[in-house]
Design an enzyme around this catalytic site. Structure first.
Site, short mmCIF file in Angstrom:
data_model
loop_
_atom_site.label_atom_id
_atom_site.label_comp_id
_atom_site.label_asym_id
_atom_site.label_seq_id
_atom_site.Cartn_x
_atom_site.Cartn_y
_atom_site.Cartn_z
N GLU A 131 -32.40 -22.83 -45.23
CA GLU A 131 -31.81 -24.16 -45.16
C GLU A 131 -32.41 -24.89 -43.96
O GLU A 131 -32.47 -24.31 -42.88
CB GLU A 131 -30.29 -24.08 -45.00
CG GLU A 131 -29.64 -25.46 -45.12
CD GLU A 131 -28.11 -25.44 -45.02
OE1 GLU A 131 -27.53 -24.36 -44.80
OE2 GLU A 131 -27.53 -26.50 -45.15
N GLY A 271 -26.15 -21.52 -35.67
CA GLY A 271 -25.13 -20.49 -35.47
C GLY A 271 -25.23 -19.37 -36.47
O GLY A 271 -25.25 -18.19 -36.12
N ALA A 272 -25.30 -19.73 -37.75
CA ALA A 272 -25.34 -18.72 -38.79
C ALA A 272 -25.68 -19.39 -40.11
O ALA A 272 -25.74 -20.62 -40.19
CB ALA A 272 -23.99 -18.01 -38.91
N MET A 273 -25.91 -18.58 -41.15
CA MET A 273 -26.35 -19.12 -42.43
C MET A 273 -25.73 -18.34 -43.58
O MET A 273 -25.76 -17.12 -43.60
CB MET A 273 -27.89 -19.07 -42.48
CG MET A 273 -28.47 -19.62 -43.76
SD MET A 273 -28.07 -21.39 -43.94
CE MET A 273 -27.98 -21.49 -45.72
N GLU A 274 -25.22 -19.12 -44.55
CA GLU A 274 -24.38 -18.57 -45.62
C GLU A 274 -25.16 -18.06 -46.83
O GLU A 274 -24.63 -18.09 -47.95
CB GLU A 274 -23.41 -19.66 -46.07
CG GLU A 274 -24.06 -20.86 -46.80
CD GLU A 274 -24.39 -22.06 -45.92
OE1 GLU A 274 -24.51 -21.88 -44.69
OE2 GLU A 274 -24.53 -23.18 -46.45
N HIS A 307 -16.34 -19.39 -41.48
CA HIS A 307 -17.08 -20.54 -41.99
C HIS A 307 -18.13 -20.09 -43.01
O HIS A 307 -18.18 -20.60 -44.14
CB HIS A 307 -17.74 -21.28 -40.83
CG HIS A 307 -18.55 -22.47 -41.22
ND1 HIS A 307 -18.05 -23.74 -41.23
CD2 HIS A 307 -19.84 -22.57 -41.62
CE1 HIS A 307 -18.98 -24.59 -41.61
NE2 HIS A 307 -20.10 -23.89 -41.86
N GLU A 308 -18.94 -19.13 -42.63
CA GLU A 308 -20.02 -18.70 -43.54
C GLU A 308 -19.43 -18.03 -44.78
O GLU A 308 -19.92 -18.22 -45.89
CB GLU A 308 -21.00 -17.76 -42.83
CG GLU A 308 -21.60 -18.31 -41.54
CD GLU A 308 -22.18 -19.70 -41.64
OE1 GLU A 308 -22.67 -20.07 -42.73
OE2 GLU A 308 -22.14 -20.43 -40.63
N HIS A 311 -18.21 -20.61 -47.25
CA HIS A 311 -19.28 -21.28 -47.98
C HIS A 311 -19.55 -20.62 -49.33
O HIS A 311 -20.15 -21.25 -50.21
CB HIS A 311 -20.58 -21.23 -47.17
CG HIS A 311 -20.82 -22.41 -46.27
ND1 HIS A 311 -20.62 -23.71 -46.67
CD2 HIS A 311 -21.29 -22.48 -44.99
CE1 HIS A 311 -20.96 -24.52 -45.67
NE2 HIS A 311 -21.36 -23.81 -44.64
N GLU A 330 -20.43 -28.95 -45.71
CA GLU A 330 -20.17 -28.65 -44.30
C GLU A 330 -18.84 -29.22 -43.81
O GLU A 330 -18.08 -28.52 -43.13
CB GLU A 330 -21.33 -29.14 -43.42
CG GLU A 330 -22.67 -28.43 -43.70
CD GLU A 330 -22.60 -26.91 -43.56
OE1 GLU A 330 -21.59 -26.40 -43.01
OE2 GLU A 330 -23.53 -26.22 -44.00
#
Ligand code: ARG
Ligand code: ZN
Length: 867
Positions: A131, A271-274, A307-308, A311, A330
């Site tokens: 992403e 921060g992070a990725m889903e 959060h992730e 998603h 988001e």
């Protein structure tokens, strides 16, 4: 990239230009043979003409930094006259049939990838970040989120260096190969956009657990980390399981694969990725031990893991049609993670933290040169739009929508949204329509919140006569770039009326301000009430019009925790602005007695809710005060805040000392809301004592601390002081933690944000052997923290702070353009500084702009800032 002599500006992408893709991809089969400098990617795409798009003979594929080795269509090599390389690195294939199988092979170099987009190496292991547009750096593909396909991924690598081979979906076979190599196949049954693709491979170890969904699916959970970090995954794993249970209980949403994998990486842009079934996380949001992570770190982990995970439904199963819709996933997912975290502990304190963050990051963005609506109309580089506006304001908009239609309707709207759009790539309109259809509430006007940039300003007027109280609310939104004229937006104002004795004079209610100005009348009141407005921060607006006296009253008497906190903050803000004015006309500074009274009252009740008290005792930040001034004065603001902290620390020294003593930890270290709140209040007391020049306690706490929260709080006090213990404490901290990158980041950050660190000292830190331009966490810890979190030093009258930042941006742009572009932001609001500073900020921006070969992301930030 633009050419050096005749730079032509990179193109602007516009929302109104959206066209459906000419071809869809039904199935993707990837074979990836991993190698540090020469990874081979074979892709087999089953393509089909999109019936919903005008027929075109050519297929266009995105591609970037790829070396094409071969290409074949339906089994036959593509002739050179049908295959064209496009300027940006993509491919065009002419004479396409209605359906076809395209096979390509490319070579890429993970080692050369310092952008950290696509496939890259970190600490010798392989990770991906796709992403927004990183998949095109792995293979040729229509790299846009409205192309959803099923994927299989076969990975091949040396068994010795790469025992772990992970991708999306469920495991689907593995085996040995000659020459010490091995393979593993993953198969993802759910169609997904390319930005959710992921690979992780290398020498990692798994921490494992299990979760059974409420319909009985057994899910194998694993967190992959570097050897030695296994003991630091417990909080992340626990947060994951609570998130999975919460989404079932709150939204009826269950996990949909047999495995859920997380991998942690030290070099990560965000921060992070889903990624589907394989989330990739910055180590900052996974690893935590009491000795190395602060309470804030623990809270960050809980939030980001949730959060992730969330998603998986809001983003993955239902995804975005195009990147203008980014807030569809988001904003909604931040709303969901905020709600989750609020449910885990004190909802009121969580709300204060969220509001503080919105106001310190999003309000300035909305008032600056990069201001954009929650759903932007155009962009040059989409990575520049992963912003506080899209995320945090987007979450506020969802929150307001829920307030307008009610919780039950909101849940029905979510059900309808997912039922209608599962496995689709949709728009924000689709989301709003589901909410409208489920509730029967007309949301067409409300949609302006998505289209209009800028923070609305809400003003209050009152009248009282013979038991009749008249409240008039008006709104206006200042112009933003490209949007000179604003319309009114529907603003939900949660409110109550309070009598002189502190008792409620009317039922709490929700006013809806839809017009520019509206008047509300309350009859039969025994006395003139004080209005308690925007309870729980019911709308992301700036409120003004209450007197200092009313604010002081609300700070003491309101039943709503948010309004109590807000009123004390507004009171302090008004007092500080007056003091800034006094200082500028050479008047001596004095502690305002009203503020001292508010502080005394807070201290009286501090033990009732220590976490709340810690939030309420903190003075508004220098950035927040600057944001309230037409022309900021960073030196005066700093001097005022410094003076006030010292004066309050001296006035209440005995009470702060008592608090610090009484709240000393007894018993084992715990991570729960109550323990976190006690540490927060204790360390707030320590900081006030430090501001008053009393650093002995900080020295003792620093020497004795067994957890990072207390250690860092003490170090911060020492670092901000002129105590002789300062240098020794910093040196001891470095010596102890030099091999723990996440703790070393804190060492850089404490110094970067200390008012005692001038621009020259920050610059010197950038030459420290432990500083690394290639590591985004380290860059954020020094450069980001200095420029955004140390306003007095950054805005030094000499201009050194601006020069340092410009030097860093220029150096970074050659390494990691996404991180470079992010670092430009603090130079943006030059119009809010005095003429001399503004000119130096412009000069810094112009120096960056003049660099040949500047990335389009940095170019966009710099050129929009200069406009
Ligand atoms: N979708 C991710 C998240 O919010 C953010 C990834 C953004 N990455 C980027 N390079 N723009 O959790
Ligand atoms: Zn997200």
């Amino acid at each position: 990239m633009t050419s050096t002599d005749q730079p032509s500006p990179p193109p602007t992408i516009r929302r109104e230009d959206y066209r459906p893709p000419a071809f869809l991809v039904e199935q993707v089969d990837l074979h990836i043979a991993l190698h540090p400098t020469a990874t081979r990617v074979r892709a087999r795409l089953a393509l089909r003409r999109n019936p919903a798009a005008p027929a075109t003979p050519a297929l266009e594929l995105d591609g970037e930094a790829l070396t094409l080795l071969s290409a074949a269509l339906d089994g036959a090599p593509l002739a050179a006259d049908r295959l064209h390389h496009l300027p940006g690195g993509g491919l065009r294939i002419d004479g396409m049939p209605d359906s076809a199988v395209l096979e390509t092979e490319v070579e890429i170099s993970p080692e050369a990838n310092s952008e950290l987009s696509g496939l890259y190496l970190s600490g010798g292991n392989y990770f991906t970040q796709c992403e927004a547009e990183g998949f095109r750096r792995i293979t040729y593909f229509p790299d846009r989120p409205d192309v959803m396909a099923r994927y299989t991924t076969t990975l091949e690598a040396d068994r010795a260096t790469c025992p772990v081979l992970l991708s999306n979906g469920n495991p689907d076979g593995a085996g040995e190969l000659p020459d010490g190599r091995h393979w593993a196949r993953w198969s993802d049954p759910h169609p997904k956009p390319s930005y959710l693709f992921a690979v992780v491979a290398g020498d990692l170890v798994a921490v494992r657990d299990r979760f059974t969904t409420r319909s009985g699916r057994a899910v194998a959970l694993a967190i992959y980390v570097r050897r030695g970090d296994e003991d630091a995954c417990g909080h992340a794993m626990d947060s994951l399981k609570r998130s999975m249970a919460w989404d079932e209980a709150t939204y009826g949403l269950e996990y949909d694969l047999d495995v859920f994998n997380i991998a942690a990486v030290s070099d990560f842009n965000m921060g992070a990725m889903e990624n589907k079934g394989l989330n990739v996380f910055n180590t900052k949001y996974i690893l935590a031990r009491p000795e190395t992570a602060t309470d804030a770190d623990y809270e960050g982990i809980e939030t980001v893991v949730a959060h992730e995970y969330f998603h998986n439904w809001t983003g993955n199963r239902v995804t975005c049609r195009d990147w203008f819709q980014l807030s569809l996933k988001e904003g909604l997912t931040v709303f969901r993670d905020q709600h989750f975290s609020a449910d885990q502990g004190s909802a009121a304190v969580k709300r204060l933290a969220d509001v503080r963050r919105l106001r310190s990051a999003q309000f300035p963005e909305d008032a600056g040169p990069m201001a954009h609506p929650v759903r932007p109309d155009s962009y040059v580089e989409i990575n520049n739009f992963y912003t506080a506006t899209v995320y945090q304001k987007g979450a506020e908009v969802v929150r307001m929508m829920r307030a307008l239609i009610g919780e039950a309707n909101f849940r029905r709207g979510m059900d309808l949204y997912i039922a209608r759009h599962d496995n689709q790539a949709v728009t924000i309109e689709d989301f709003v329509r589901a909410m409208q259809d489920a509730s029967g509430v007309d949301l067409s006007r409300f949609s302006r919140w998505y289209a209009q940039a800028g923070t609305p300003e809400l003003r209050v007027w009152e009248a009282f006569e013979a038991g009749r109280y008249t409240l008039t609310l008006s709104q206006s939104t200042p112009p933003t770039p490209g949007q000179p004229d604003k319309q009114p937006v529907p603003i939900p104002v949660a409110m109550g009326l309070i009598g002189p004795d502190g008792a409620a004079l009317a039922e709490p209610q929700m006013l809806l301000l839809e017009e520019t100005e509206q008047t509300y009348v309350f009859e039969g009141l025994p006395a003139k009430p004080v209005p308690s407005l925007l309870r729980g921060f019911s709308a992301p607006v700036k409120l003004s019009g209450l007197t200092l006296e009313q604010l002081g009253f609300l700070a003491a008497h309101d039943t709503d925790a948010f309004v109590r906190w807000e009123s004390s903050q507004q009171y302090a803000t008004a007092a500080m602005l007056e003091m800034v004015a006094a200082l500028r006309s050479q008047k001596p500074l004095e502690l305002p007695e009203g503020l001292a009274a508010i502080t005394a009252a807070l201290l009286d009740r501090a033990m009732e809710d220590p976490a709340f008290a810690a939030e309420a005792l903190a003075l508004p930040s220098e950035e927040f005060i600057a944001d309230q001034m037409a022309v900021a004065d960073p030196e005066a603001i700093h001097a005022v805040r410094h003076f006030l902290r010292g004066a309050l620390g001296r006035r209440f020294a005995a009470r702060f000392a008592a608090l610090h003593g009484d709240l000393a930890e007894s018993g084992p270290y715990r991570i729960d809301g109550a323990a976190i709140g006690r540490r927060a209040l204790r360390n707030a007391a320590l900081a006030y004592l430090g501001a008053a020049g009393e650093t002995a306690r900080a020295e003792a706490q620093f020497a004795a601390a067994t957890n990072m929260t207390d250690s860092l709080a003490a170090l911060r006090v020492l670092a901000d002081s002129d105590s002789p213990a300062r240098e020794a404490a910093l040196a001891a901290f470095h010596a102890r933690w030099k091999d723990e990158p996440l703790v070393l980041d804190k060492w850089f950050m404490i110094q970067a944000m200390s008012p005692r660190t001038g621009a020259a000292a920050a610059e010197a830190l950038s030459h420290h052997p432990d500083f690394d331009l290639r590591n985004p966490n380290r860059v954020r810890a020094l450069v980001g923290a200095f420029a955004a979190g140390n306003p007095a030093a950054f805005h030094a009258a000499s201009g050194e702070g601006y020069r340092f930042l410009a030097d860093m941006v220029i150096a970074l742009d050659a390494v990691n353009t996404q991180v470079a572009a992010r670092m430009v932001s603090p130079l943006g609001p030059w119009k809010r500084q005095d003429a001399a500073r503004g000119a130096m900020m412009r000069a810094a921006l112009e120096r960056i702009a003049a660099r040949p070969g500047l990335s389009k992301g940095t170019y966009e930030k710099v050129s929009k800032s200069l406009a």
